[in-house]
Design an enzyme around this catalytic site. Structure first.
Site, mmCIF file in Angstrom:
data_model
loop_
_atom_site.group_PDB
_atom_site.id
_atom_site.type_symbol
_atom_site.label_atom_id
_atom_site.label_comp_id
_atom_site.label_asym_id
_atom_site.label_seq_id
_atom_site.Cartn_x
_atom_site.Cartn_y
_atom_site.Cartn_z
ATOM 1 N N LYS A 24 37.387 -10.548 -1.669
ATOM 2 C CA LYS A 24 37.831 -9.153 -1.621
ATOM 3 C C LYS A 24 36.974 -8.306 -2.562
ATOM 4 C CE LYS A 24 42.610 -10.634 -0.859
ATOM 5 N NZ LYS A 24 43.086 -10.140 0.425
ATOM 6 N N ASP B 231 51.432 -22.108 -2.661
ATOM 7 C CA ASP B 231 50.651 -21.337 -1.693
ATOM 8 C C ASP B 231 49.780 -20.271 -2.370
ATOM 9 O OD1 ASP B 231 49.980 -20.615 0.999
ATOM 10 O OD2 ASP B 231 51.368 -18.909 0.873
ATOM 11 N N LYS C 45 57.236 -13.284 -0.178
ATOM 12 C CA LYS C 45 57.275 -12.917 1.239
ATOM 13 C C LYS C 45 58.498 -12.030 1.436
ATOM 14 C CE LYS C 45 54.230 -16.121 2.899
ATOM 15 N NZ LYS C 45 52.907 -15.718 3.378
ATOM 16 N N HIS D 179 45.101 -18.143 -5.703
ATOM 17 C CA HIS D 179 44.826 -16.699 -5.651
ATOM 18 C C HIS D 179 45.181 -15.963 -6.948
ATOM 19 C CE1 HIS D 179 44.180 -17.704 -1.603
ATOM 20 N NE2 HIS D 179 45.377 -17.489 -1.131
ATOM 21 N N GLU E 150 54.196 -9.412 0.124
ATOM 22 C CA GLU E 150 53.914 -9.345 1.559
ATOM 23 C C GLU E 150 55.171 -8.902 2.278
ATOM 24 O OE1 GLU E 150 51.268 -12.580 3.201
ATOM 25 O OE2 GLU E 150 51.994 -13.500 1.371
HETATM 26 C C1 BG6 Z 1 47.031 -17.365 2.144
HETATM 27 C C2 BG6 Z 1 48.445 -17.882 2.113
HETATM 28 O O1 BG6 Z 1 46.191 -18.186 1.377
HETATM 29 O O2 BG6 Z 1 47.011 -16.037 1.645
HETATM 30 C C3 BG6 Z 1 49.354 -16.989 2.932
HETATM 31 O O3 BG6 Z 1 48.488 -19.209 2.617
HETATM 32 C C4 BG6 Z 1 49.240 -15.557 2.481
HETATM 33 O O4 BG6 Z 1 50.717 -17.416 2.861
HETATM 34 C C5 BG6 Z 1 47.776 -15.118 2.398
HETATM 35 O O5 BG6 Z 1 49.925 -14.751 3.427
HETATM 36 C C6 BG6 Z 1 47.669 -13.762 1.733
HETATM 37 O O6 BG6 Z 1 46.362 -13.298 1.843
HETATM 38 P P1 BG6 Z 1 46.053 -11.737 1.804
HETATM 39 O O7 BG6 Z 1 44.564 -11.674 1.832
HETATM 40 O O8 BG6 Z 1 46.706 -11.150 3.010
HETATM 41 O O9 BG6 Z 1 46.655 -11.225 0.530
#
Ligand code: BG6
Length: 507
Positions: A197, A250, A355, A255, A231
């Site tokens: 990103k 996850d 989520k 991340h 999300e």
């Molecule tokens: C993924 C996860 O790695 O990243 C997902 O497995 C999640 O659950 C996604 O929805 C989120 O990515 P982004 O780029 O939409 O923030």
């Protein structure tokens, strides 16, 4: 299109190579990888001698594979579809049907790679493992046994490994050992799409290419940092995977910790891959793993119940497809992370990820300490606000700095105003999936934006106590937040106990 090594707008075109995608019939290939390649073609960043071989179990002829990718490209590559670069890419797509444990399939792959080396004069190969995680080790072993990963191979051989990289510290370590049994560390590219990103990459530029922020980027001036990754969707048909993973595995050790490491790391001595990753690794290793008894007060888990998000009704998580009706899996996590080093001691990093939140929002907010109030005693000003620097990653991309200003008028009143930078407004948009830069770097052999083994292991080390406690103790209050809300009350309390609140984003 362009010759190898030629530069376009200062960006280097990749050298000749073949990309082999394991799991080519899956979602990632059509949604991200092929559209990203198409965008790279549009930017003239792929060489004439380039080809792609899809490899998957599904029996599909090469022309059918090309047709499928063509059908999808309109949907995933953005609005302004340009047929010319697509034709260029499509003519270079090929397919091999085979099971990942079938030696004969690897022999077919070897033959095909030899043939493309003969025509292109290059035997560089990027293997992309978009397969199920339990296949990563076995595929690499088969590739090695088929003598496809070197050292007998001429040209370079690199392997991109998708997430999830293990499901805990032990499995991540053993996957690292397995991969390094067949590959050198400089052949292994552990991908984390958050590093693709632009705004995330910009963190380094923002911090280290500006003179004014670095002097205040420490415990003396920063009160705390908040990271939110919300999300608005539920698990969207991924119940099977998610039920096993949960929000913590996850999103957090991968991340979120990438974001924390870029915000908190010391300045690297250069942009060299290992110089940057040394600093990221150091700061991750300075995060204090929680003692089991602290997990109860410093980590919060949540699971959503039915609710409505912008008019869309979501069922209970427990009613999603392939989810246990008594599931103990968390769909929300909030945590207080403490970095025990000279720069960040006593500056908490609060993170929350979930989520089924009211809306999509990814942002990092750096909140500075409040100035002394004495000057304003005896005026109408009740309290001073803290300055906040907010780095927005999604859905908007930008940076804003809030500060106090006098509201015009005869009495002293203070309001909070923003200085805003919006990426799109300023630079315009380029169609992108987030994978372009990462793929291009892998073609060029640049590992800076890929995770090194020690970084992955440091991430798992931090979350290990939380995973252990949560596995051992069933969450009795699940489900504990309604879809369309910002998570359980306990998440609010996590900050309230420290006299703080979650930021209410106005972007
Ligand atoms: C993924 C996860 O790695 O990243 C997902 O497995 C999640 O659950 C996604 O929805 C989120 O990515 P982004 O780029 O939409 O923030």
């Amino acid at each position: 299109m362009s010759t190898s090594g030629e530069r376009h707008n200062g960006t280097k075109c990749a050298g000749p190579c073949t990309m082999v995608i394991f799991g080519a019939s899956g979602d990632l290939t059509k949604r991200k990888l092929v559209p990203a390649l198409y965008n790279l073609v549009r930017q003239k960043l792929l060489p004439e001698e380039f080809s792609v071989i899809g490899f998957a179990r599904r029996e599909t002829a090469a022309h059918e594979f090309r047709e499928q990718m063509r059908r999808n490209i309109h949907e995933y590559a953005g609005d302004d579809f340009d047929p010319e670069p697509w034709r260029w890419l499509e003519s270079r797509l090929d397919y091999i049907a085979g099971a990942f444990d079938d030696d004969a399939a690897y022999a077919r792959l070897a033959a095909q790679l030899a043939q493309s080396a003969a025509t292109t004069g290059s035997s560089n190969v990027l293997f992309y493992l978009a397969a199920a995680p339990e296949q990563f080790g076995p595929i690499v072993e088969k590739l090695s046994r088929a003598e496809l990963t070197g050292p007998s191979a001429t040209g370079w051989r690199r392997v991109v490994v998708e997430k999830p990289f293990g499901r805990d510290l032990e499995s991540a370590r053993s996957l690292n050992v397995q991969l390094r049994g067949f590959l050198a560390e400089n052949q292994i590219y552990r991908i984390d799409h958050y590093l693709g990103k632009e705004t995330v990459q910009n963190l380094l530029v923002f911090r280290f290419a500006n003179g004014i922020f670095e002097p205040i980027w420490n415990r003396r001036y920063v009160d705390h940092v908040q990271i939110t990754v919300a999300e608005a969707l539920g698990v969207e048909g991924r119940g099977g995977y998610y039920e096993e993973a949960g929000a913590l595995r996850d999103m957090v050790p991968n991340h979120i910790f990438q974001l924390i490491s870029l915000v908190a790391m010391e300045p690297p001595i250069s942009f060299d891959a290992d110089a940057v990753r040394d600093e990221q690794s150091k700061v991750l290793r300075a995060i204090q793993p929680m003692r089991p008894e602290d997990v109860l007060t410093k980590a919060v888990r949540g699971q959503y119940a039915m609710g409505t998000i912008r008019g869309r009704r979501l069922p209970d998580y427990r009613q999603e497809d392939r989810v246990d009706s008594l599931s103990n899996t968390e769909t929300f996590v909030a945590m207080k992370v403490e970095i025990d080093n000279w720069r960040w001691k006593d500056v908490p990093f609060y993170l929350r990820v979930g989520k089924a939140m009211p809306r999509r929002l990814t942002e990092i907010a750096v909140q500075f300490r409040r100035p002394p109030f004495a000057l304003f005693r005896g005026t109408e000003v009740g309290a001073l606000q803290s300055n906040q620097l907010v780095i927005s990653v999604a859905p908007d991309e930008g940076i804003s700095l809030s500060f106090s200003a006098k509201i015009p008028g005869a009495t002293m009143r203070i309001g909070s105003v923003d200085m805003d930078f919006d990426y799109t407004e300023h630079f315009g948009t380029k169609p992108a999936t987030g994978y372009e830069r990462l793929l291009h770097d892998a073609f060029l052999g640049d590992q800076t934006l890929y995770q090194r083994a020690d970084m992955v292991e440091a991430g798992w080390t931090v979350v290990a106590p939380v995973l252990d406690v949560w596995t051992a103790l069933t969450a009795r209050d699940f489900p504990n937040y309604a879809a369309g809300t910002w998570g359980p009350d306990l998440a609010t309390e996590l900050l309230a106990r420290d006299g703080r609140n979650w930021r209410v984003s106005d972007r």
